[in-house]
Design a protein around this motif. Structure first.
Motif, PDB file in Angstrom:
ATOM      1  N   ILE A  63      34.626-111.933 -17.701  1.00  0.00           N
ATOM      2  CA  ILE A  63      34.151-111.114 -18.830  1.00  0.00           C
ATOM      3  C   ILE A  63      32.929-111.761 -19.496  1.00  0.00           C
ATOM      4  N   ARG A  69      33.153-107.358 -22.880  1.00  0.00           N
ATOM      5  CA  ARG A  69      34.068-108.058 -23.787  1.00  0.00           C
ATOM      6  C   ARG A  69      34.405-107.201 -25.004  1.00  0.00           C
ATOM      7  N   CYS A  73      38.105-105.987 -26.303  1.00  0.00           N
ATOM      8  CA  CYS A  73      38.599-106.417 -27.621  1.00  0.00           C
ATOM      9  C   CYS A  73      38.955-105.210 -28.486  1.00  0.00           C
ATOM     10  N   ARG A 100      36.771-115.850 -24.348  1.00  0.00           N
ATOM     11  CA  ARG A 100      35.841-114.725 -24.487  1.00  0.00           C
ATOM     12  C   ARG A 100      36.448-113.596 -25.329  1.00  0.00           C
ATOM     13  N   LEU A 101      37.759-113.445 -25.267  1.00  0.00           N
ATOM     14  CA  LEU A 101      38.431-112.376 -26.005  1.00  0.00           C
ATOM     15  C   LEU A 101      38.961-112.856 -27.358  1.00  0.00           C
TER      16      LEU A 101
END
Length: 271
Positions: A63, A69, A73, A100-101
């Motif tokens: 991602i 991303r 999210c 990343r999340l």
């Protein structure tokens, strides 16, 4: 939110195993190859298997794209997910995805905790020799123009109560070219030769199935010189079974789910 990491080497059956594991452990959603999957269906994201190169596939899976991303999210927030499984080839990979999340992993499990050795070997065989990748989604949810060579329905995933909880699709991504297709016909001919080397047996019919685990049914004709030899029939069949299992293991590094041999006829021959 409870975040679980599932790690395992590429081609060990993580995508298929994750559906059943998530259901039995009441995990709301899965992140796999860039997709957010809920109740066995795509909720958001784009699969890494749609990419044209291995490098782009890796970047998609972790991602690295901000728009990707943000989409994931937003979907996670909208669904009020309480537990999420992140799938990757290593702890390092799942940690990168979680970062990343904006998530923190609380629990780590591994494919060896879920799948048996036989199941892992079968998954590796399918990846190495057939170039097959599994997506934990129904076929109708996948855009067919992404895959030029191979796309077919995989396995239906059931709960212990036989409720259908998901479905997989077999695809061959453009970036996976390093595989060797094994002919089922050639495989069966090799098995037939092994059995008939026992001299007292000839093959009448063979049926081979690779999934869910390798299964082989062999119907044989037993040759003998007298009625007295009937007493040794079980030994002859058992010996042939053992030889065939050894041959299968050496050639393909796989374990049989079932191997049935049946005597369908007896021929008396002069020695």
């Amino acid at each position: 939110m409870n975040i679980i990491s599932l790690s395992g080497a590429s081609g060990t059956g993580k995508s298929t195993a994750a559906l059943a594991y998530a259901y039995s452990h009441r995990i709301d959603a899965i992140i796999d190859d860039g997709l957010l999957i809920m109740n066995g269906k795509k909720r958001a994201g784009t699969s890494a298997k749609f990419e044209k190169s291995a490098l782009k596939a890796v970047r998609r899976a972790i991602i690295s794209d901000d728009a990707h991303r943000d989409e994931l999210c937003e979907a996670i927030d909208e669904e009020h997910i309480e537990s999420l499984m992140i799938i990757g080839t290593s702890d390092n990979m799942t940690s990168k995805i979680a970062e990343r999340l904006h998530l923190t992993i609380q629990q780590r499990i591994y494919i060896e905790d879920i799948n048996s050795e036989a199941e892992i070997k079968l998954a590796r065989f399918m990846r190495k020799n057939e170039g097959q990748h599994t997506m934990p989604l129904p076929m109708q949810q996948i855009e067919q123009n992404f895959f030029k060579r191979l796309m077919r329905r995989g396995a239906e995933i059931f709960s212990p109560k036989r409720e259908k909880i998901g479905e997989t699709t077999i695809v061959h991504p453009d970036f996976h070219d390093d595989f060797t297709q094994i002919s089922t016909k050639d495989m069966m001919e090799a098995f037939k030769e092994v059995i008939e080397q026992k001299k007292r047996l000839t093959v009448k019919k063979m049926q081979f199935k690779l999934l869910p685990l390798p299964a082989l049914e062999v119907q044989v004709v037993l040759k003998m010189s007298s009625q007295m030899e009937l007493m040794t029939t079980p030994n002859a069949i058992e010996e042939a079974q053992k030889t065939l299992i050894e041959c299968f293991s050496q050639l393909y590094d796989l374990q049989f789910g079932t191997l049935a041999m049946k005597v369908v006829d007896i021929e008396f021959v002069e020695e």
